[in-house]
Design a protein around this motif. Structure first.
Motif, PDB file in Angstrom:
ATOM      1  N   GLY A  14     -16.099   1.673 -26.989  1.00  0.00           N
ATOM      2  CA  GLY A  14     -16.448   2.133 -28.667  1.00  0.00           C
ATOM      3  C   GLY A  14     -17.654   2.224 -29.082  1.00  0.00           C
ATOM      4  N   GLY A  15     -17.787   1.793 -30.106  1.00  0.00           N
ATOM      5  CA  GLY A  15     -19.571   1.822 -31.185  1.00  0.00           C
ATOM      6  C   GLY A  15     -19.606   3.782 -31.324  1.00  0.00           C
ATOM      7  N   PRO A  16     -21.020   3.608 -31.718  1.00  0.00           N
ATOM      8  CA  PRO A  16     -21.242   5.480 -31.816  1.00  0.00           C
ATOM      9  C   PRO A  16     -21.360   6.748 -31.181  1.00  0.00           C
ATOM     10  CG  PRO A  16     -23.145   3.835 -32.412  1.00  0.00           C
ATOM     11  CD  PRO A  16     -22.158   2.914 -31.376  1.00  0.00           C
ATOM     12  N   LEU A  17     -20.390   7.391 -30.860  1.00  0.00           N
ATOM     13  CA  LEU A  17     -20.148   8.250 -30.691  1.00  0.00           C
ATOM     14  C   LEU A  17     -20.637   9.002 -29.769  1.00  0.00           C
ATOM     15  CD1 LEU A  17     -17.179   8.958 -28.662  1.00  0.00           C
ATOM     16  CD2 LEU A  17     -17.377  10.784 -30.800  1.00  0.00           C
ATOM     17  N   PRO A  18     -21.371   8.732 -28.689  1.00  0.00           N
ATOM     18  CA  PRO A  18     -22.101  10.369 -27.979  1.00  0.00           C
ATOM     19  C   PRO A  18     -21.938  11.782 -28.226  1.00  0.00           C
ATOM     20  CG  PRO A  18     -21.586   9.611 -26.073  1.00  0.00           C
ATOM     21  CD  PRO A  18     -20.950   8.598 -27.545  1.00  0.00           C
ATOM     22  N   LEU A  19     -22.806  12.762 -28.607  1.00  0.00           N
ATOM     23  CA  LEU A  19     -22.738  14.096 -28.833  1.00  0.00           C
ATOM     24  C   LEU A  19     -22.003  14.729 -27.738  1.00  0.00           C
ATOM     25  CD1 LEU A  19     -22.636  16.564 -30.534  1.00  0.00           C
ATOM     26  CD2 LEU A  19     -25.094  16.703 -30.211  1.00  0.00           C
ATOM     27  N   GLY A  20     -20.879  15.140 -27.286  1.00  0.00           N
ATOM     28  CA  GLY A  20     -20.844  15.733 -26.253  1.00  0.00           C
ATOM     29  C   GLY A  20     -19.252  15.238 -25.470  1.00  0.00           C
ATOM     30  N   TYR A  21     -18.764  14.425 -26.244  1.00  0.00           N
ATOM     31  CA  TYR A  21     -17.826  13.539 -26.412  1.00  0.00           C
ATOM     32  C   TYR A  21     -16.808  13.138 -26.752  1.00  0.00           C
ATOM     33  CZ  TYR A  21     -19.486  12.069 -21.154  1.00  0.00           C
ATOM     34  OH  TYR A  21     -20.334  12.789 -19.814  1.00  0.00           O
ATOM     35  N   ARG A  22     -15.414  13.176 -27.078  1.00  0.00           N
ATOM     36  CA  ARG A  22     -14.493  12.530 -27.443  1.00  0.00           C
ATOM     37  C   ARG A  22     -14.277  11.437 -27.186  1.00  0.00           C
ATOM     38  NH1 ARG A  22      -9.389  14.050 -26.200  1.00  0.00           N
ATOM     39  NH2 ARG A  22      -9.141  16.294 -24.933  1.00  0.00           N
ATOM     40  N   SER A  42     -15.648  11.772 -38.675  1.00  0.00           N
ATOM     41  CA  SER A  42     -14.968   9.875 -37.998  1.00  0.00           C
ATOM     42  C   SER A  42     -14.262   9.276 -37.332  1.00  0.00           C
ATOM     43  CB  SER A  42     -15.991   8.516 -38.505  1.00  0.00           C
ATOM     44  OG  SER A  42     -15.441   8.786 -39.261  1.00  0.00           O
ATOM     45  N   SER A  43     -13.446   8.282 -37.254  1.00  0.00           N
ATOM     46  CA  SER A  43     -12.255   7.869 -37.067  1.00  0.00           C
ATOM     47  C   SER A  43     -11.973   7.234 -38.437  1.00  0.00           C
ATOM     48  CB  SER A  43     -12.133   7.102 -35.826  1.00  0.00           C
ATOM     49  OG  SER A  43     -13.209   5.232 -36.402  1.00  0.00           O
ATOM     50  N   THR A  44     -12.826   7.149 -39.276  1.00  0.00           N
ATOM     51  CA  THR A  44     -12.408   6.695 -40.279  1.00  0.00           C
ATOM     52  C   THR A  44     -12.256   7.858 -41.696  1.00  0.00           C
ATOM     53  OG1 THR A  44     -14.850   6.344 -41.315  1.00  0.00           O
ATOM     54  CG2 THR A  44     -13.720   4.958 -39.855  1.00  0.00           C
ATOM     55  N   GLY A  45     -12.553   9.518 -41.163  1.00  0.00           N
ATOM     56  CA  GLY A  45     -12.196  10.899 -41.607  1.00  0.00           C
ATOM     57  C   GLY A  45     -13.809  10.305 -42.754  1.00  0.00           C
ATOM     58  N   ARG A  46     -14.823   9.767 -42.668  1.00  0.00           N
ATOM     59  CA  ARG A  46     -15.802  10.974 -42.773  1.00  0.00           C
ATOM     60  C   ARG A  46     -16.425  12.309 -41.740  1.00  0.00           C
ATOM     61  NH1 ARG A  46     -21.315   9.313 -41.408  1.00  0.00           N
ATOM     62  NH2 ARG A  46     -20.860   7.430 -39.968  1.00  0.00           N
TER      63      ARG A  46
END
Length: 562
Positions: free
Chosen positions: A161-169, A217-221
């Motif tokens: 977890g943590g900030p999701l790097p651009l290029g991945y899900r 984001s996972s929270t919908g933001r």
């Protein structure tokens, strides 16, 4: 019979089960209601207001219901706070001590129905502190177990977890490539290898309209959509996730996910980043130039050598007598150690004053001036003044290096000789440098050296520092001392040992700093303005006899003159 108003506080750390009709908060509340009812013969009466915090940790005081409870306590509408267990109120020993202080201040008692504690007695306080210490210990041990588990999982290459790097899900405990976004990452790496400069890379991306992809984001933001910044590019170029690794603190491990960047491309990017950092350090070293090196001489005619020391990543520059610099016998041949900012600031101010009146300077040099040239010379002098006052250290340093010929440090004064040829050259004054009647531009500054620790400071004859120096450490100590004195004064139950324990410092340190609370307003303003006498330091002011008690005596002590 006196009516005793009781308020019940309940808390649950997780949100699990709170959607049920009868949850943990309700169970705590009903148990407390039964206990209050059993004390009806003592005059206990339950207040209708409920104070429930669901899904909130006891490690923080930032809980809505708890804050409402504290407001009601302060307003005097509550006599007893009832909880199911002590750790429902808080798990922090420090926060608990503050809560008990708030309760005592409003004559409010605290009761735990399953532990039979009452904070109105000293034994109850002791027992509660012991219990809460164990609760905090359990919380810290749990946190350590979680940290160890995360470290072990990352060592196995898992995404935790943590900030999701651009290029991945996210994909469970791994990551899956988002090809559209991964193409941007590859393009950024390839462009950086080609351009070799992050600032130019950001500009190129902006010029071509390439922006950060929009994501949710996972929270919908929703986030993203703007232009790439230098910080984002640096973060992308330094993120080892893109080469198939999982970073953890100062290490990284082979990840379970697929890499976006090939190993050779990653290594090439890191090499360029390292080279760029090295060039930055070289430029940084150049900025720390000592402009008066080779120009300063002590009263015996010996040159002072430029040197520096680094502490906590802060560079402190000095000009030191050759004897001290080479480890000579300071007792037999005392030398000088002058902070660079002191002497450079003083000389820069003197040069500024000379350039502020360039027409008088021309007369001093024995030159002639046509009226048509006057405005041009004044304009050039104004530009030089601007460079001297610039926040760019390099601007001031280059001018001082060019225009100062020699500085002699005497016992009661400093003599500065300016390079008249350099002044004429910069102002475009037509006085020939080889003329024998050209006078020397020299200034005598009535300042002397005053010992301050291992260094010497420049002070005026009155004792005031020649250069203002705002002592941030002293100001912070005064603020802290006044705050501690306020706590001791406002709370009759607060003692110096208790305060020292709360703040994690010694009793002696508390008493030394509290003395600073009795400085006069004039003395405090003097310190804030950077006018503290050169010989006074925080250590001196903390001594038992360091500060006069009478404000009129403090005025002369700090050199406060009408």
């Amino acid at each position: 019979m006196t009516k005793i108003r009781c308020a019940i506080y309940t808390r649950k750390s997780s949100e699990e089960g709170l959607e049920q009709d009868f949850n943990s908060l309700d169970a705590q509340y009903e148990a407390c209601v039964a206990y209050v009812t059993s004390q009806a013969s003592e005059g206990w009466s339950l207040l209708p207001e409920r104070y429930d915090d669901g899904g909130l940790s006891g490690g923080s005081m930032d809980r809505p219901a708890l804050q409402r409870l504290l407001v009601d306590i302060a307003s005097g509408t509550i006599d007893i706070v009832v909880v199911y267990k002590v750790d429902r109120l808080t798990r922090s020993l420090f926060d608990f001590a503050k809560l008990v202080e708030s309760f005592d201040k409003s004559d409010v008692s605290f009761v735990s129905i399953t532990q039979s504690f009452n904070t109105t007695t000293s034994m109850g306080r002791l027992t509660l502190n012991m219990l809460l210490s164990f609760a905090q210990f359990e919380r810290e041990v749990t946190a350590e177990r979680i940290r160890d588990k995360i470290a072990a999982s990352k060592a196995k290459g898992m995404w935790m977890g943590g900030p999701l790097p651009l290029g991945y899900r996210p994909n469970g405990r791994s990551l899956t490539i988002v090809e559209d976004h991964a193409a941007i990452i590859r393009d950024i790496y390839e462009r950086y290898i080609s351009i070799g400069n992050v600032r130019l890379l950001v500009k190129a991306l902006a010029d071509e309209g390439i922006s950060v992809p929009k994501r949710t984001s996972s929270t919908g933001r929703a986030y993203g959509g703007g232009a790439f910044t230098r910080g984002q590019i640096y973060k992308i170029l330094n993120n080892s996730i893109y080469v198939g690794r999982i970073p953890h603190r100062d290490q990284s491990y082979p990840g379970l996910h697929e890499p976006i960047i090939a190993s050779d491309l990653w290594k090439a990017a890191q090499a360029k980043l390292s080279d760029s950092t090295q060039r930055t350090r070289i430029r940084s070293s150049a900025r720390h130039k000592s402009p008066l090196a080779g120009k300063l001489f002590d009263r015996d005619g010996n040159p002072l050598i430029a040197t520096h020391a680094t502490k906590n990543n802060i560079r402190y520059s000095y000009y030191v007598s050759r004897n001290l610099h080479h480890g000579g016998n300071a007792a037999k041949h005392p030398g000088q150690r002058i902070p660079a900012n002191e002497i450079e600031g003083l000389v820069a101010r003197e040069l500024d004053a000379i350039l502020a009146n360039p027409l008088a300077l021309i007369g001093e040099l024995g030159g002639e001036l046509n009226a048509s040239d006057a405005s041009a010379i004044v304009a050039k002098a104004s530009k030089l003044n601007s460079r001297l006052r610039s926040e760019q250290e390099q601007d001031r340093s280059s001018l001082l290096e060019e225009m100062i010929e020699r500085i002699d440090i005497g016992r009661e004064a400093i003599t500065v000789r300016f390079d008249h040829q350099a002044i004429c050259r910069n102002l475009d004054i037509a006085t020939p440098a080889e003329e024998p009647d050209v006078k020397t531009v020299e200034r005598k500054i009535d300042v002397k050296l005053k010992r301050s620790g291992i260094a010497l400071r420049l002070v005026e004859q009155t004792g005031r520092p020649a250069n203002r120096r705002i002592d941030v450490a002293l100001i912070r100590a005064i603020v802290r001392g006044r705050d501690w004195w306020q706590q001791l004064k406002d709370n009759p139950n607060m003692s110096v040992p208790t305060l020292a324990d709360n703040e994690g410092v010694t009793i002696s340190y508390i008493t030394r700093l509290v003395r600073l609370a009795f400085l006069s307003p004039a003395a405090i303003q003097h310190i804030i303005d950077g006018k503290t006498p050169a010989h006074l330091s925080l250590v001196d002011l903390q001594k038992a006899d360091g500060i006069p008690s009478a404000w009129k005596d403090q005025a002369s002590f700090f050199g406060i003159y009408p």
